[in-house]
Design a protein around this motif. Structure first.
Motif, PDB file in Angstrom:
ATOM      1  N   ASN A  66       0.809  -1.213   0.000  1.00 17.32           N
ATOM      2  CA  ASN A  66       0.000   0.000   0.000  1.00 17.32           C
ATOM      3  C   ASN A  66       0.844   1.266   0.000  1.00 17.32           C
ATOM      4  O   ASN A  66       0.303   2.354   0.129  1.00 17.32           O
ATOM      5  CB  ASN A  66      -0.937   0.019   1.206  1.00 17.32           C
ATOM      6  N   LEU A  67       2.155   1.122  -0.134  1.00 19.73           N
ATOM      7  CA  LEU A  67       3.028   2.290  -0.128  1.00 19.73           C
ATOM      8  C   LEU A  67       2.837   3.110  -1.398  1.00 19.73           C
ATOM      9  O   LEU A  67       2.763   2.572  -2.501  1.00 19.73           O
ATOM     10  CB  LEU A  67       4.493   1.868  -0.021  1.00 19.73           C
ATOM     11  N   ARG A  68       2.755   4.403  -1.240  1.00 22.65           N
ATOM     12  CA  ARG A  68       2.649   5.319  -2.376  1.00 22.65           C
ATOM     13  C   ARG A  68       4.040   5.894  -2.618  1.00 22.65           C
ATOM     14  O   ARG A  68       4.669   6.403  -1.695  1.00 22.65           O
ATOM     15  CB  ARG A  68       1.666   6.435  -2.046  1.00 22.65           C
ATOM     16  N   PRO A  69       4.520   5.862  -3.850  1.00 24.95           N
ATOM     17  CA  PRO A  69       5.868   6.377  -4.103  1.00 24.95           C
ATOM     18  C   PRO A  69       5.956   7.880  -3.848  1.00 24.95           C
ATOM     19  O   PRO A  69       5.006   8.623  -4.107  1.00 24.95           O
ATOM     20  CB  PRO A  69       6.113   6.058  -5.573  1.00 24.95           C
ATOM     21  N   LEU A  70       7.094   8.319  -3.343  1.00 24.69           N
ATOM     22  CA  LEU A  70       7.348   9.743  -3.141  1.00 24.69           C
ATOM     23  C   LEU A  70       7.825  10.391  -4.427  1.00 24.69           C
ATOM     24  O   LEU A  70       7.522  11.559  -4.700  1.00 24.69           O
ATOM     25  CB  LEU A  70       8.405   9.942  -2.052  1.00 24.69           C
ATOM     26  N   VAL A  71       8.594   9.636  -5.196  1.00 23.12           N
ATOM     27  CA  VAL A  71       9.141  10.123  -6.458  1.00 23.12           C
ATOM     28  C   VAL A  71       8.969   9.053  -7.522  1.00 23.12           C
ATOM     29  O   VAL A  71       8.820   7.874  -7.213  1.00 23.12           O
ATOM     30  CB  VAL A  71      10.631  10.508  -6.329  1.00 23.12           C
ATOM     31  N   VAL A  72       8.981   9.501  -8.787  1.00 21.84           N
ATOM     32  CA  VAL A  72       8.865   8.570  -9.910  1.00 21.84           C
ATOM     33  C   VAL A  72       9.878   8.958 -10.986  1.00 21.84           C
ATOM     34  O   VAL A  72      10.330  10.107 -11.059  1.00 21.84           O
ATOM     35  CB  VAL A  72       7.440   8.564 -10.510  1.00 21.84           C
ATOM     36  N   SER A  73      10.193   8.000 -11.828  1.00 20.77           N
ATOM     37  CA  SER A  73      11.089   8.233 -12.957  1.00 20.77           C
ATOM     38  C   SER A  73      10.365   9.073 -14.008  1.00 20.77           C
ATOM     39  O   SER A  73       9.155   9.334 -13.908  1.00 20.77           O
ATOM     40  CB  SER A  73      11.506   6.901 -13.566  1.00 20.77           C
ATOM     41  N   GLU A  74      11.092   9.452 -15.047  1.00 20.82           N
ATOM     42  CA  GLU A  74      10.493  10.215 -16.142  1.00 20.82           C
ATOM     43  C   GLU A  74       9.331   9.447 -16.771  1.00 20.82           C
ATOM     44  O   GLU A  74       8.253  10.010 -16.990  1.00 20.82           O
ATOM     45  CB  GLU A  74      11.562  10.524 -17.193  1.00 20.82           C
ATOM     46  N   SER A  75       9.536   8.172 -17.025  1.00 20.47           N
ATOM     47  CA  SER A  75       8.456   7.383 -17.628  1.00 20.47           C
ATOM     48  C   SER A  75       7.293   7.222 -16.654  1.00 20.47           C
ATOM     49  O   SER A  75       6.134   7.232 -17.062  1.00 20.47           O
ATOM     50  CB  SER A  75       8.972   6.023 -18.097  1.00 20.47           C
ATOM     51  N   GLY A  76       7.605   7.113 -15.369  1.00 19.90           N
ATOM     52  CA  GLY A  76       6.549   7.023 -14.357  1.00 19.90           C
ATOM     53  C   GLY A  76       5.749   8.308 -14.272  1.00 19.90           C
ATOM     54  O   GLY A  76       4.518   8.291 -14.138  1.00 19.90           O
ATOM     55  N   ALA A  77       6.433   9.450 -14.363  1.00 19.14           N
ATOM     56  CA  ALA A  77       5.753  10.749 -14.320  1.00 19.14           C
ATOM     57  C   ALA A  77       4.855  10.916 -15.548  1.00 19.14           C
ATOM     58  O   ALA A  77       3.717  11.364 -15.430  1.00 19.14           O
ATOM     59  CB  ALA A  77       6.779  11.872 -14.244  1.00 19.14           C
ATOM     60  N   ALA A  78       5.374  10.521 -16.707  1.00 18.82           N
ATOM     61  CA  ALA A  78       4.562  10.590 -17.926  1.00 18.82           C
ATOM     62  C   ALA A  78       3.335   9.704 -17.789  1.00 18.82           C
ATOM     63  O   ALA A  78       2.226  10.100 -18.165  1.00 18.82           O
ATOM     64  CB  ALA A  78       5.399  10.182 -19.136  1.00 18.82           C
ATOM     65  N   HIS A  79       3.527   8.524 -17.246  1.00 16.46           N
ATOM     66  CA  HIS A  79       2.420   7.592 -17.045  1.00 16.46           C
ATOM     67  C   HIS A  79       1.373   8.187 -16.096  1.00 16.46           C
ATOM     68  O   HIS A  79       0.170   8.091 -16.355  1.00 16.46           O
ATOM     69  CB  HIS A  79       2.950   6.267 -16.499  1.00 16.46           C
ATOM     70  N   LEU A  80       1.832   8.804 -14.997  1.00 18.42           N
ATOM     71  CA  LEU A  80       0.892   9.417 -14.051  1.00 18.42           C
ATOM     72  C   LEU A  80       0.046  10.503 -14.705  1.00 18.42           C
ATOM     73  O   LEU A  80      -1.117  10.688 -14.352  1.00 18.42           O
ATOM     74  CB  LEU A  80       1.646  10.014 -12.855  1.00 18.42           C
ATOM     75  N   LEU A  81       0.647  11.217 -15.672  1.00 16.55           N
ATOM     76  CA  LEU A  81      -0.077  12.285 -16.362  1.00 16.55           C
ATOM     77  C   LEU A  81      -0.783  11.801 -17.626  1.00 16.55           C
ATOM     78  O   LEU A  81      -1.425  12.592 -18.323  1.00 16.55           O
ATOM     79  CB  LEU A  81       0.883  13.433 -16.710  1.00 16.55           C
ATOM     80  N   LEU A 106      18.493  13.522  -7.667  1.00 13.31           N
ATOM     81  CA  LEU A 106      18.695  13.015  -6.304  1.00 13.31           C
ATOM     82  C   LEU A 106      20.126  12.558  -6.081  1.00 13.31           C
ATOM     83  O   LEU A 106      20.628  12.596  -4.966  1.00 13.31           O
ATOM     84  CB  LEU A 106      17.736  11.864  -6.029  1.00 13.31           C
ATOM     85  N   ALA A 107      20.749  12.110  -7.138  1.00 12.84           N
ATOM     86  CA  ALA A 107      22.144  11.670  -7.143  1.00 12.84           C
ATOM     87  C   ALA A 107      22.619  11.821  -8.575  1.00 12.84           C
ATOM     88  O   ALA A 107      21.792  11.945  -9.485  1.00 12.84           O
ATOM     89  CB  ALA A 107      22.249  10.217  -6.674  1.00 12.84           C
ATOM     90  N   PRO A 108      23.926  11.842  -8.811  1.00 11.58           N
ATOM     91  CA  PRO A 108      24.397  11.982 -10.190  1.00 11.58           C
ATOM     92  C   PRO A 108      23.736  10.967 -11.133  1.00 11.58           C
ATOM     93  O   PRO A 108      23.790   9.759 -10.900  1.00 11.58           O
ATOM     94  CB  PRO A 108      25.903  11.744 -10.074  1.00 11.58           C
TER      95      PRO A 108
END
Length: 69
Positions: free
Chosen positions: A3-18, A40-42
Motif C-alpha cells: 500500500n506504499l505510495r511512491p514519493l518520487v517517480v522516474s520520467e516514464s513514471g511521471a509521464a504515465h501518471l499524467l 537526487l544523485a548523479p
C-alpha cells in the motif's frame, strides 16, 4: 507493504501518471508547464509525486495565491 505510495517517480513514471507519452512529457517540462525533476544523485533524476499532483490540481500556480478561485 504493497500500500506504499511512491514519493518520487522516474520520467516514464511521471509521464504515465499524467497519461501522456514520454515525448509529450519532455515537451511539457521543457516549456515549464510541468515541474522539472530533481537530481537526487548523479544521473538519478526523479519527479515528486506530490508536485505532480499539485500541478494537476492547480495548486502549483505561483504568484496567484491570493486569487479567490
Amino acid at each position: 507493504m504493497s500500500n506504499l505510495r511512491p514519493l518520487v517517480v522516474s520520467e516514464s513514471g511521471a509521464a504515465h501518471l499524467l497519461s501522456v507519452r514520454i515525448d509529450e512529457f519532455r515537451s511539457l517540462v521543457a516549456h515549464g508547464s510541468v515541474p522539472r525533476g530533481r537530481e537526487l544523485a548523479p544521473g538519478l533524476t526523479r519527479w515528486s509525486v506530490e508536485e505532480l499532483s499539485a500541478f494537476v490540481s492547480g495548486k502549483a500556480v505561483q504568484g496567484l495565491e491570493d486569487v479567490d478561485w
